[in-house]
Design a protein around this motif. Structure first.
Motif, PDB file in Angstrom:
ATOM      1  N   TYR A  83       0.837  -1.197   0.000  1.00 14.35           N
ATOM      2  CA  TYR A  83       0.000   0.000   0.000  1.00 14.35           C
ATOM      3  C   TYR A  83       0.874   1.252   0.000  1.00 14.35           C
ATOM      4  N   LYS A  84       0.498   2.221  -0.829  1.00 12.84           N
ATOM      5  CA  LYS A  84       1.164   3.516  -0.881  1.00 12.84           C
ATOM      6  C   LYS A  84       0.111   4.613  -0.727  1.00 12.84           C
ATOM      7  N   ASP A  85       0.573   5.829  -0.456  1.00 12.20           N
ATOM      8  CA  ASP A  85      -0.350   6.950  -0.302  1.00 12.20           C
ATOM      9  C   ASP A  85      -1.046   7.249  -1.629  1.00 12.20           C
ATOM     10  N   TRP A  90     -10.204  15.830  -5.776  1.00 14.78           N
ATOM     11  CA  TRP A  90     -11.571  16.182  -5.412  1.00 14.78           C
ATOM     12  C   TRP A  90     -11.923  15.788  -3.972  1.00 14.78           C
ATOM     13  N   ASP A  91     -10.964  15.231  -3.257  1.00  8.25           N
ATOM     14  CA  ASP A  91     -11.167  14.876  -1.847  1.00  8.25           C
ATOM     15  C   ASP A  91      -9.874  15.201  -1.098  1.00  8.25           C
ATOM     16  N   ALA A  92      -9.465  16.466  -1.207  1.00  4.94           N
ATOM     17  CA  ALA A  92      -8.108  16.871  -0.845  1.00  4.94           C
ATOM     18  C   ALA A  92      -7.809  16.803   0.650  1.00  4.94           C
ATOM     19  N   ASN A  93      -8.829  16.739   1.490  1.00  2.00           N
ATOM     20  CA  ASN A  93      -8.589  16.720   2.935  1.00  2.00           C
ATOM     21  C   ASN A  93      -8.239  15.337   3.469  1.00  2.00           C
ATOM     22  N   TYR A  94      -8.331  14.319   2.609  1.00  3.40           N
ATOM     23  CA  TYR A  94      -8.145  12.947   3.075  1.00  3.40           C
ATOM     24  C   TYR A  94      -7.018  12.241   2.333  1.00  3.40           C
ATOM     25  N   LEU A  95      -6.396  11.309   3.038  1.00  6.42           N
ATOM     26  CA  LEU A  95      -5.349  10.469   2.474  1.00  6.42           C
ATOM     27  C   LEU A  95      -5.853   9.030   2.411  1.00  6.42           C
ATOM     28  N   TYR A  96      -5.723   8.430   1.239  1.00  2.00           N
ATOM     29  CA  TYR A  96      -6.081   7.032   1.043  1.00  2.00           C
ATOM     30  C   TYR A  96      -4.801   6.188   1.025  1.00  2.00           C
ATOM     31  N   LYS A  97      -4.965   4.888   1.216  1.00  2.00           N
ATOM     32  CA  LYS A  97      -3.883   3.927   1.040  1.00  2.00           C
ATOM     33  C   LYS A  97      -4.308   2.963  -0.062  1.00  2.00           C
ATOM     34  N   ALA A  98      -3.430   2.764  -1.051  1.00  2.15           N
ATOM     35  CA  ALA A  98      -3.826   1.951  -2.196  1.00  2.15           C
ATOM     36  C   ALA A  98      -2.640   1.179  -2.749  1.00  2.15           C
ATOM     37  N   ALA A  99      -2.964   0.101  -3.458  1.00  3.11           N
ATOM     38  CA  ALA A  99      -1.956  -0.702  -4.148  1.00  3.11           C
ATOM     39  C   ALA A  99      -2.441  -0.950  -5.569  1.00  3.11           C
ATOM     40  N   PHE A 100      -1.534  -0.811  -6.532  1.00  6.93           N
ATOM     41  CA  PHE A 100      -1.856  -1.130  -7.916  1.00  6.93           C
ATOM     42  C   PHE A 100      -1.539  -2.602  -8.127  1.00  6.93           C
ATOM     43  N   ILE A 101      -2.553  -3.380  -8.497  1.00  4.25           N
ATOM     44  CA  ILE A 101      -2.380  -4.832  -8.478  1.00  4.25           C
ATOM     45  C   ILE A 101      -2.591  -5.482  -9.838  1.00  4.25           C
ATOM     46  N   GLU A 102      -2.705  -4.681 -10.912  1.00  5.57           N
ATOM     47  CA  GLU A 102      -2.906  -5.265 -12.234  1.00  5.57           C
ATOM     48  C   GLU A 102      -1.647  -6.000 -12.696  1.00  5.57           C
ATOM     49  N   LYS A 126     -10.256   5.953   4.762  1.00  7.43           N
ATOM     50  CA  LYS A 126      -9.462   7.121   4.381  1.00  7.43           C
ATOM     51  C   LYS A 126      -9.227   7.956   5.636  1.00  7.43           C
ATOM     52  N   PHE A 127      -8.072   8.639   5.682  1.00  7.04           N
ATOM     53  CA  PHE A 127      -7.664   9.331   6.898  1.00  7.04           C
ATOM     54  C   PHE A 127      -7.617  10.843   6.680  1.00  7.04           C
ATOM     55  N   GLU A 229       2.509  12.206  23.323  1.00 14.95           N
ATOM     56  CA  GLU A 229       2.327  12.667  21.948  1.00 14.95           C
ATOM     57  C   GLU A 229       1.394  11.683  21.244  1.00 14.95           C
ATOM     58  N   MET A 230       0.516  12.210  20.390  1.00 19.47           N
ATOM     59  CA  MET A 230      -0.464  11.334  19.757  1.00 19.47           C
ATOM     60  C   MET A 230      -0.688  11.718  18.297  1.00 19.47           C
ATOM     61  N   THR A 231      -0.724  10.704  17.447  1.00 19.67           N
ATOM     62  CA  THR A 231      -1.186  10.841  16.068  1.00 19.67           C
ATOM     63  C   THR A 231      -2.521  10.121  16.009  1.00 19.67           C
ATOM     64  N   THR A 232      -3.604  10.854  15.781  1.00 17.54           N
ATOM     65  CA  THR A 232      -4.933  10.300  16.043  1.00 17.54           C
ATOM     66  C   THR A 232      -5.475   9.392  14.936  1.00 17.54           C
ATOM     67  N   TYR A 233      -5.071   9.588  13.698  1.00 11.47           N
ATOM     68  CA  TYR A 233      -5.561   8.770  12.581  1.00 11.47           C
ATOM     69  C   TYR A 233      -7.088   8.727  12.543  1.00 11.47           C
ATOM     70  N   VAL A 234      -7.689   9.890  12.410  1.00 12.03           N
ATOM     71  CA  VAL A 234      -9.145   9.979  12.269  1.00 12.03           C
ATOM     72  C   VAL A 234      -9.544   9.395  10.916  1.00 12.03           C
ATOM     73  N   GLY A 235     -10.427   8.399  10.939  1.00 10.72           N
ATOM     74  CA  GLY A 235     -10.755   7.676   9.720  1.00 10.72           C
ATOM     75  C   GLY A 235     -12.230   7.726   9.358  1.00 10.72           C
ATOM     76  N   VAL A 236     -12.486   7.599   8.047  1.00  6.83           N
ATOM     77  CA  VAL A 236     -13.841   7.516   7.510  1.00  6.83           C
ATOM     78  C   VAL A 236     -13.921   6.268   6.638  1.00  6.83           C
TER      79      VAL A 236
END
Length: 238
Positions: A83-85, A90-102, A126-127, A229-236
């Motif tokens: 998985y990469k970023d 069009w959804d600039a506030n969020y970061l997805y994780k994805a892999a190209f698998i073709e 998405k975070f 210290e905390m990184t919260t990783y708020v997810g949808v």
């Protein structure tokens, strides 16, 4: 113009223009259906996880280079392990994780047709980008989880000795901390410095649990002479 960025590289820089609407699935619970002789209906067994989803980007290649060279560059860009970023304009506030698998030859399809549908396997959450930055927490502070699911944070405790961390009355107890301890709930790992596994520092008993953030307000407090210290990783969920 709409574009996506994968592993830090923009589709625009690769000469790819998204032609039509991006096709996306929505995630769901991973449920196993078991047929039991003599029992009506199926027995549903939950694997306690969300399934990854597929997201397709129909693209047209518009470059000054010849299509063969451009296709080779695109293939090298996409064919990476794991998985990469993934970022969407069009959804600039969020970061997805994805892999190209073709497994097909991208450069050959682009060379012949100048068009291709790029299919990604996307992590089911998405975070919020602002939640991916580590921040200092005050003892007694209230942290808001604005996502739609429990958040799995990364928490760094800096100090020595014993500490009881409390989040909304749920307690996590750690012992024999030397300098620092990281509770990484994203990877379900506990480590300290160069020690990659420090589960012996976490007290396991019915009254203690591993930390997570409820949807909405979360009151954070702790005992001992520690800073947090905390990184919260708020997810949808997708």
């Amino acid at each position: 113009m709409a574009y996506f960025k994968f592993n830090g590289v923009s589709s625009k820089d690769m000469g790819l223009r998204i032609m039509n609407q991006v096709v996306s699935e929505s995630t769901g619970r991973d449920i196993e259906r078991v047929q039991v002789p003599g029992r009506d209906g199926d027995l549903l067994l939950s694997n306690n996880r969300l399934k990854s989803v597929e997201k397709s980007f129909p693209c047209k290649l518009i470059v000054k280079d010849n299509l063969t060279v451009a296709g080779e560059k695109i293939s090298q860009w996409l064919l990476v392990d794991g998985y990469k970023d993934l970022e969407l304009s069009w959804d600039a506030n969020y970061l997805y994780k994805a892999a190209f698998i073709e497994t097909f030859a991208i450069e050959e399809i682009l060379r012949q047709f100048g068009e291709v549908k790029l299919n990604f396997l996307v992590y089911p959450v998405k975070f919020l980008k602002t939640s991916l930055v580590s921040k200092s927490v005050r003892n007694g502070e209230v942290i808001n989880n604005s996502g739609n699911m429990k958040a799995k944070p990364i928490i760094k405790l800096v100090g020595n000795g014993e500490c009881v961390l409390t989040i909304n009355n749920r307690k996590t107890k750690v012992i024999n901390v030397q300098n620092n301890l990281v509770l990484d709930m994203q990877k379900n790992m506990v480590y300290s410095g160069a020690v990659t596994a420090a589960w012996d520092k976490v007290v396991r008993s019915p009254e203690y649990t591993l930390p997570y953030l409820d949807v909405g307000s979360n009151t954070i407090s702790w005992t001992g002479n520690f800073t947090v210290e905390m990184t919260t990783y708020v997810g949808v969920k997708l």
